[in-house]
Design a protein around this motif. Structure first.
Motif, mmCIF file in Angstrom:
data_model
loop_
_atom_site.group_PDB
_atom_site.id
_atom_site.type_symbol
_atom_site.label_atom_id
_atom_site.label_comp_id
_atom_site.label_asym_id
_atom_site.label_seq_id
_atom_site.Cartn_x
_atom_site.Cartn_y
_atom_site.Cartn_z
ATOM 1 N N ILE A 160 4.492 7.544 0.306
ATOM 2 C CA ILE A 160 5.140 6.945 -0.858
ATOM 3 C C ILE A 160 4.367 5.671 -1.180
ATOM 4 O O ILE A 160 4.153 4.830 -0.301
ATOM 5 C CB ILE A 160 6.612 6.586 -0.583
ATOM 6 N N SER A 161 3.954 5.512 -2.418
ATOM 7 C CA SER A 161 3.198 4.331 -2.809
ATOM 8 C C SER A 161 4.142 3.155 -3.082
ATOM 9 O O SER A 161 5.164 3.304 -3.758
ATOM 10 C CB SER A 161 2.367 4.627 -4.058
ATOM 11 N N PHE A 162 3.765 1.974 -2.567
ATOM 12 C CA PHE A 162 4.550 0.775 -2.832
ATOM 13 C C PHE A 162 4.328 0.231 -4.237
ATOM 14 O O PHE A 162 5.181 -0.486 -4.767
ATOM 15 C CB PHE A 162 4.199 -0.327 -1.827
ATOM 16 N N GLN A 163 3.186 0.543 -4.825
ATOM 17 C CA GLN A 163 2.852 -0.028 -6.118
ATOM 18 C C GLN A 163 1.894 0.886 -6.864
ATOM 19 O O GLN A 163 1.322 1.810 -6.267
ATOM 20 C CB GLN A 163 2.214 -1.405 -5.936
ATOM 21 N N PRO A 164 1.715 0.683 -8.173
ATOM 22 C CA PRO A 164 0.734 1.492 -8.896
ATOM 23 C C PRO A 164 -0.642 1.366 -8.254
ATOM 24 O O PRO A 164 -1.020 0.298 -7.756
ATOM 25 C CB PRO A 164 0.746 0.884 -10.302
ATOM 26 N N PHE B 249 0.827 -1.200 0.000
ATOM 27 C CA PHE B 249 0.000 0.000 0.000
ATOM 28 C C PHE B 249 0.865 1.255 0.000
ATOM 29 O O PHE B 249 1.154 1.813 -1.063
ATOM 30 C CB PHE B 249 -0.951 -0.030 1.190
ATOM 31 N N LEU B 250 1.321 1.684 1.173
ATOM 32 C CA LEU B 250 2.099 2.916 1.238
ATOM 33 C C LEU B 250 2.946 2.995 2.502
ATOM 34 O O LEU B 250 2.767 2.236 3.451
ATOM 35 C CB LEU B 250 1.185 4.148 1.145
ATOM 36 N N THR C 177 5.642 6.795 -6.200
ATOM 37 C CA THR C 177 5.038 8.128 -6.284
ATOM 38 C C THR C 177 4.817 8.695 -4.890
ATOM 39 O O THR C 177 4.460 7.973 -3.952
ATOM 40 C CB THR C 177 3.711 8.075 -7.057
ATOM 41 N N MET C 178 5.011 10.016 -4.755
ATOM 42 C CA MET C 178 4.866 10.700 -3.471
ATOM 43 C C MET C 178 3.778 11.765 -3.552
ATOM 44 O O MET C 178 3.662 12.491 -4.535
ATOM 45 C CB MET C 178 6.182 11.355 -3.060
ATOM 46 N N ALA C 179 2.977 11.848 -2.491
ATOM 47 C CA ALA C 179 1.945 12.875 -2.367
ATOM 48 C C ALA C 179 1.690 13.092 -0.880
ATOM 49 O O ALA C 179 2.296 12.436 -0.026
ATOM 50 C CB ALA C 179 0.667 12.460 -3.102
ATOM 51 N N PRO D 218 0.077 14.020 -6.830
ATOM 52 C CA PRO D 218 1.501 13.684 -6.711
ATOM 53 C C PRO D 218 2.406 14.889 -6.966
ATOM 54 O O PRO D 218 2.096 15.748 -7.796
ATOM 55 C CB PRO D 218 1.701 12.617 -7.796
ATOM 56 N N PHE D 219 3.523 14.931 -6.235
ATOM 57 C CA PHE D 219 4.520 15.989 -6.434
ATOM 58 C C PHE D 219 5.922 15.430 -6.641
ATOM 59 O O PHE D 219 6.842 16.175 -6.994
ATOM 60 C CB PHE D 219 4.554 16.953 -5.239
ATOM 61 N N GLY D 220 6.106 14.143 -6.402
ATOM 62 C CA GLY D 220 7.455 13.593 -6.465
ATOM 63 C C GLY D 220 7.467 12.118 -6.805
ATOM 64 O O GLY D 220 6.427 11.446 -6.767
ATOM 65 N N GLN D 221 8.664 11.634 -7.118
ATOM 66 C CA GLN D 221 8.842 10.243 -7.499
ATOM 67 C C GLN D 221 10.188 9.744 -6.984
ATOM 68 O O GLN D 221 11.237 10.322 -7.290
ATOM 69 C CB GLN D 221 8.790 10.102 -9.027
#
Length: 211
Positions: free
Chosen positions: A129-133, A76-77, A112-114, A145-148
């Motif tokens: 931070i997301s672990f997966q799509p 999840f995250l 992805t970060m938000a 999202p603002f970062g990766q």
């Protein structure tokens, strides 16, 4: 760190970000040291100008020094963003939330970060931070999202301790956010297996790096 010094650092960093903001579309590279190794983050002002600016303010004031990775839910995250020092957190709470950025449809991918939030214009200091799509994340106004995180560094994210699971409010064994905000890292001593962000800083991007 005294309250006056903390407020001065926040104000100074805000001015630095305002006067040295990247041109819309330019990436900013941030490197964070963690207890399991470093991660690199591409910050995208073109995805979320206000979210990117707030994140860089947090980085430039060293807000993330010794911040606990307190919500690590595999598949999840990862969520973090409560200051080690409760006085610092209080100052950022007093600074107020930022407005939501328009959602331009940036997909949530692995890394992805938000921001975490609780309603319209609720973004403050907590980030995930997301672990997966995910088609579920990134749909709320505060989740633009603002970062990766660089894919090469996601092995570090995968290695962060997840044994406490979700936060207590969602049925997990993780830290209670209310107590963490009030007591800072003193409270986190009750969770000895947690991993931490040790520091974050903006770094120069190598001229040969293309991302």
């Amino acid at each position: 760190m005294t309250g006056f010094r903390s407020l001065h650092m926040i104000a100074l960093a805000s001015l630095c970000v305002l006067h040295a903001s990247p041109v819309l579309g330019d990436l900013v590279l941030v490197r964070c040291e963690t207890t399991k190794g470093p991660i690199r983050i591409d910050v995208h002002p073109d995805w979320a100008p206000l979210g990117a600016q707030r994140f860089l303010e947090l980085v430039n004031t060293r807000f993330f020094d010794d911040v606990g990775l307190t919500r690590v839910v595999k598949g999840f995250l990862v969520q973090f963003g409560i200051a080690a020092d409760p006085h610092v957190q209080q100052q950022w709470n007093a600074k107020g939330n930022i407005q939501d950025d328009p959602n331009i449809g940036t997909a949530v991918k692995r890394g992805t970060m938000a921001y975490a939030g609780s309603g319209k214009n609720s973004r403050s200091t907590q980030i995930w931070i997301s672990f997966q799509p995910s088609s579920g994340l990134g749909t709320q106004p505060w989740e633009v999202p603002f970062g990766q995180v660089h894919e090469d560094d996601m092995a570090v994210v995968d290695s962060w301790y997840s044994g406490y699971g979700d936060m207590s409010a969602f049925g997990g064994r993780g830290p209670d956010q209310g107590r963490q905000q009030q007591q800072g890292n003193g409270y986190l001593k009750s969770f000895p297996e947690l991993d931490y962000i040790k520091s974050c800083a903006v770094v120069d991007r190598p001229a040969t790096e293309e991302r």
